[in-house]
Design an enzyme around this catalytic site. Structure first.
Site, PDB file in Angstrom:
ATOM      1  N   ASP A 202     -69.875  66.121 101.654  1.00  0.00           N
ATOM      2  CA  ASP A 202     -70.049  66.213 100.216  1.00  0.00           C
ATOM      3  C   ASP A 202     -71.512  65.949  99.856  1.00  0.00           C
ATOM      4  O   ASP A 202     -72.188  65.121 100.482  1.00  0.00           O
ATOM      5  CB  ASP A 202     -69.140  65.178  99.549  1.00  0.00           C
ATOM      6  CG  ASP A 202     -69.141  65.276  98.040  1.00  0.00           C
ATOM      7  OD1 ASP A 202     -68.862  66.369  97.527  1.00  0.00           O
ATOM      8  OD2 ASP A 202     -69.406  64.251  97.386  1.00  0.00           O
TER       9      ASP A 202
ATOM     10  N   HIS B  96     -62.660  73.784  94.817  1.00  0.00           N
ATOM     11  CA  HIS B  96     -62.225  72.799  93.829  1.00  0.00           C
ATOM     12  C   HIS B  96     -63.283  72.544  92.760  1.00  0.00           C
ATOM     13  O   HIS B  96     -62.987  71.931  91.734  1.00  0.00           O
ATOM     14  CB  HIS B  96     -61.899  71.484  94.537  1.00  0.00           C
ATOM     15  CG  HIS B  96     -63.075  70.881  95.233  1.00  0.00           C
ATOM     16  ND1 HIS B  96     -63.637  71.428  96.369  1.00  0.00           N
ATOM     17  CD2 HIS B  96     -63.823  69.778  94.945  1.00  0.00           C
ATOM     18  CE1 HIS B  96     -64.662  70.699  96.753  1.00  0.00           C
ATOM     19  NE2 HIS B  96     -64.798  69.688  95.903  1.00  0.00           N
ATOM     20  N   ASP B  97     -64.517  72.997  92.991  1.00  0.00           N
ATOM     21  CA  ASP B  97     -65.616  72.784  92.046  1.00  0.00           C
ATOM     22  C   ASP B  97     -65.896  73.996  91.168  1.00  0.00           C
ATOM     23  O   ASP B  97     -66.830  73.964  90.357  1.00  0.00           O
ATOM     24  CB  ASP B  97     -66.899  72.426  92.797  1.00  0.00           C
ATOM     25  CG  ASP B  97     -66.888  70.994  93.319  1.00  0.00           C
ATOM     26  OD1 ASP B  97     -66.297  70.130  92.643  1.00  0.00           O
ATOM     27  OD2 ASP B  97     -67.452  70.745  94.390  1.00  0.00           O
TER      28      ASP B  97
ATOM     29  N   GLU C 210     -72.306  70.685 102.071  1.00  0.00           N
ATOM     30  CA  GLU C 210     -72.204  71.276 100.731  1.00  0.00           C
ATOM     31  C   GLU C 210     -73.613  71.516 100.210  1.00  0.00           C
ATOM     32  O   GLU C 210     -74.305  70.600  99.787  1.00  0.00           O
ATOM     33  CB  GLU C 210     -71.451  70.345  99.776  1.00  0.00           C
ATOM     34  CG  GLU C 210     -71.331  70.946  98.375  1.00  0.00           C
ATOM     35  CD  GLU C 210     -70.915  69.947  97.311  1.00  0.00           C
ATOM     36  OE1 GLU C 210     -70.630  70.386  96.175  1.00  0.00           O
ATOM     37  OE2 GLU C 210     -70.893  68.729  97.598  1.00  0.00           O
TER      38      GLU C 210
ATOM     39  N   ASP D  49    -104.322 110.863 112.694  1.00  0.00           N
ATOM     40  CA  ASP D  49    -103.866 109.484 112.536  1.00  0.00           C
ATOM     41  C   ASP D  49    -104.660 108.861 111.395  1.00  0.00           C
ATOM     42  O   ASP D  49    -105.806 108.468 111.556  1.00  0.00           O
ATOM     43  CB  ASP D  49    -104.082 108.711 113.833  1.00  0.00           C
ATOM     44  CG  ASP D  49    -103.484 107.310 113.760  1.00  0.00           C
ATOM     45  OD1 ASP D  49    -103.440 106.657 114.807  1.00  0.00           O
ATOM     46  OD2 ASP D  49    -103.065 106.881 112.662  1.00  0.00           O
TER      47      ASP D  49
ATOM     48  N   HIS E 251     -71.731  58.091  98.172  1.00  0.00           N
ATOM     49  CA  HIS E 251     -71.306  57.107  97.178  1.00  0.00           C
ATOM     50  C   HIS E 251     -69.876  56.677  97.493  1.00  0.00           C
ATOM     51  O   HIS E 251     -69.161  57.348  98.231  1.00  0.00           O
ATOM     52  CB  HIS E 251     -71.386  57.692  95.762  1.00  0.00           C
ATOM     53  CG  HIS E 251     -70.689  59.021  95.620  1.00  0.00           C
ATOM     54  ND1 HIS E 251     -71.330  60.218  95.811  1.00  0.00           N
ATOM     55  CD2 HIS E 251     -69.400  59.336  95.333  1.00  0.00           C
ATOM     56  CE1 HIS E 251     -70.485  61.222  95.640  1.00  0.00           C
ATOM     57  NE2 HIS E 251     -69.295  60.710  95.342  1.00  0.00           N
TER      58      HIS E 251
END
Length: 607
Positions: A334, A436-437, A363, A39, A250
């Site tokens: 978002d 979509h981004d 996101e 060992d 926002h």
């Protein structure tokens, strides 16, 4: 030194992935025994070196065993912890694919995410198939005139050039509406869709509707609340649920709350300091100087610490609970990075109080378990925040694999997700190849780069380029549909739509000329996912075999196992097994093995 530790191996870490608070986890480090029974490490001590995020390291001596060393831990607080092992003057740290490697100094740490022991995610969401709809561009039912904006002919190119003042107004509409989605529910059903994720549908000035005008109203170009309620009823009949896009960081400047152009009867924050919405925003000396999202003046930023805004959002008749009362399944948030931690916790509480099964998806574009945003470590998966995130790391890794032919980055990301995320989150990840981004996945795989939007507007794949991209897309979709999480199809990707970045990725769905063969392939994937839902809902992931260009992995649950293979290289690989297996995409039966040729992929289960 030959030592072995792999946090994805239950023999090394008794709980794979994030750790529930107050639950014992055992870490085992294995050592190599050399021939002759000697060992080599008999005199060595192994220490676990552990620190809480932003704290100092602590050393914990591990217990010697016949196989190496062991230690058991129980965490009494949630948060991030980082660790490595110190053995005989060397350090055992995180290497390729999160497996151990030896360091002489400065070891790379593994991460432990500790979450609330009561944390769970909605079961109904797991194992399904999502479908993302940009509502103005999906399908138009009827000939009702627009209530605002410019109506375009279906299929024309969206406006992308700025006006005389240098602004892109995003005020062109193609008339997609809620009634149109209702009419196309059988189409979505054929794809195996169980969840529809809508880009914003609240009243807004623009076609993208990320400039909210009124959180409590459906945009009239899309329809009415009655149309929305009818959609909810029809989706329920089809075994589907609806997730709405929540844009809570926002509003629009043309909104009931800011009212810069006096288009609403309310007294807006831009108009007067006496407005009931004035403390939602941050002004600097004059009404024309205010905080906005990324400096875009049409998107004034919300001050989430406003008690008035919090009440508007989270009260019994507030935004979050009101739409849940309409029967939606939850929210996609978002820019979740820009919502303060206290706000996320309040949002989750309001949503779960109304519907414990509501799903909350953020996101986040990076590893969401340890993200730092605006100089602050974000908490997303510790029990009081999100259920899931958009899985951008996996999207990028799958695309990298398809384009480069190299499995390494994909394997690294899979290991990271499994090691860092709670299992409940892992099974709920929103696994997409485009949104979509981003540019359309087919366009990305086609490999044609453009330098300007003028160039993007006229650049398309040739027939041969498109066919090659579709073959890559099929392989990528197999991976997307079979890894932990919930696959999400961006509307039109299943029929081979093209498009570079916004607005070209947001074109009208081509109901006349879409690729039916590609659509049939997606239908088959949805069918297989449904047939094997007990495996894909929450089955564990295990890498069986991998080379630079070939990957074979298993998804296993109490219901059985599925084996997925993808070959992006030129070499052939023989998969050996005993008995008879079915390859679900082709319907072919194999006995005692199969040969995987260049470009082939499949999903195997034992017959």
């Amino acid at each position: 030194m030959d030592l072995y530790y792999n946090p994805l191996d239950r023999a090394c870490k008794s709980i794979v992935g994030a750790i529930p608070r107050k639950k014992v986890v055992t870490l085992n480090v294995y050592k190599e025994r050399y021939p002759g029974g000697e060992d080599y490490f008999s005199a060595e001590v192994c220490n676990l070196v552990l620190r809480r995020d932003e704290k100092n390291y602590q050393y914990y001596q591990m217990t010697r065993t016949d196989f190496g060393w062991t230690i058991s831990l129980k965490f009494h607080e949630t948060g991030l912890f980082f660790y490595y092992f110190a053995v005989g003057g060397h350090f055992l740290g995180c290497g390729a694919f999160h497996k151990s490697t030896m360091f002489n100094c400065n070891p790379v740490n593994w991460q432990l995410t500790v979450h609330d022991e009561k944390y769970k995610t909605p079961e109904w969401f797991k194992g399904g198939v999502m479908y993302q709809i940009f509502p103005d561009r999906f399908y138009r039912a009827g000939e009702e005139p627009l209530k605002h904006g410019i109506l375009r002919k279906w299929g024309e190119q969206p406006y992308f050039r700025p006006n005389g003042e240098g602004k892109v107004l995003n005020n062109d509409f193609f008339g997609g509406n809620l009634k149109g989605v209702c009419e196309k529910l059988p189409y979505l059903k054929s794809l195996g869709v169980t969840v529809i994720y809508f880009n914003p549908i609240f009243e807004s000035y623009s076609n993208h509707r990320y400039d909210t005008g009124d959180y409590m109203e459906i945009d009239p170009n899309l329809g009415s609340k009655e149309n929305f309620d009818a959609l909810i009823r029809d989706t329920e009949k089809q075994g589907m649920r609806v997730i709405l896009d929540g844009v809570f960081n926002h509003t629009g400047d043309d909104s009931r709350y800011f009212n810069r152009y006096s288009n609403y009867p309310s007294l807006g924050a831009y108009q007067s300091t006496q407005s009931p919405y004035y403390d939602w925003y941050t002004f600097h000396g004059s009404r024309d100087r205010y905080d906005s999202w990324w400096g875009i003046e049409t998107l004034p930023a919300i001050k989430e610490s406003s008690e008035s805004y919090q009440n508007f959002m989270f009260s019994e008749n507030g935004v979050i609970k009101s739409w849940l009362k309409h029967g939606i399944g939850g929210y996609r948030l978002d820019v979740a990075d820009e919502l303060p931690g206290f706000f996320l916790k309040m949002l989750r509480k309001a949503a779960k109080d109304q519907d414990p099964d509501a799903v909350i998806i953020g996101e986040v574009w990076e590893d969401a378990s340890n993200k730092i945003a605006y100089g602050e470590r974000r908490e997303y998966f510790q029990g009081e925040e999100l259920d899931s995130v958009m899985n951008y790391p996996l999207k990028d890794a799958i695309i990298n694999f398809l384009l480069s032919g190299n499995t390494n980055r994909l394997r690294e990301v899979i290991a990271m997700l499994i090691d860092h995320y709670p299992k409940a989150t892992l099974d709920s990840l929103m696994n997409h190849l485009g949104t979509h981004d981003t540019a359309r996945i087919l366009t990305v795989l086609g490999g044609k780069s453009c330098q300007s939007k003028e160039e993007m507007a006229v650049t398309h794949l040739s027939d041969s380029e498109k066919e090659a991209a579709k073959e890559l897309l099929k392989m990528g979709a197999v991976v997307q549909f079979t890894l932990p999480g919930v696959p999400c199809i961006y509307y039109g990707d299943e029929i081979g739509m093209e498009g570079y970045c916004d607005p070209f990725c947001r074109g009208c769905f081509d109901w006349e000329n879409g690729d039916r063969k590609l659509k049939s392939f997606y239908e088959q994937l949805g069918k297989v996912r449904h047939e094997l839902i007990d495996i894909f809902r929450d089955g564990i992931y295990r890498e069986v075999y991998a080379t630079r260009t070939f990957l074979l992995y298993e998804r296993r649950s109490d219901a059985g196992s599925a084996y997925i293979y993808v070959n992006r290289g030129t070499s052939q690989f023989r998969i050996k097994f005993r008995g008879e297996f079915l390859e679900h995409l082709s319907g072919t039966k194999y006995e005692d093995g199969l040969l995987v040729k260049r470009g082939e992929y499949g999903i195997l289960t034992r017959i």
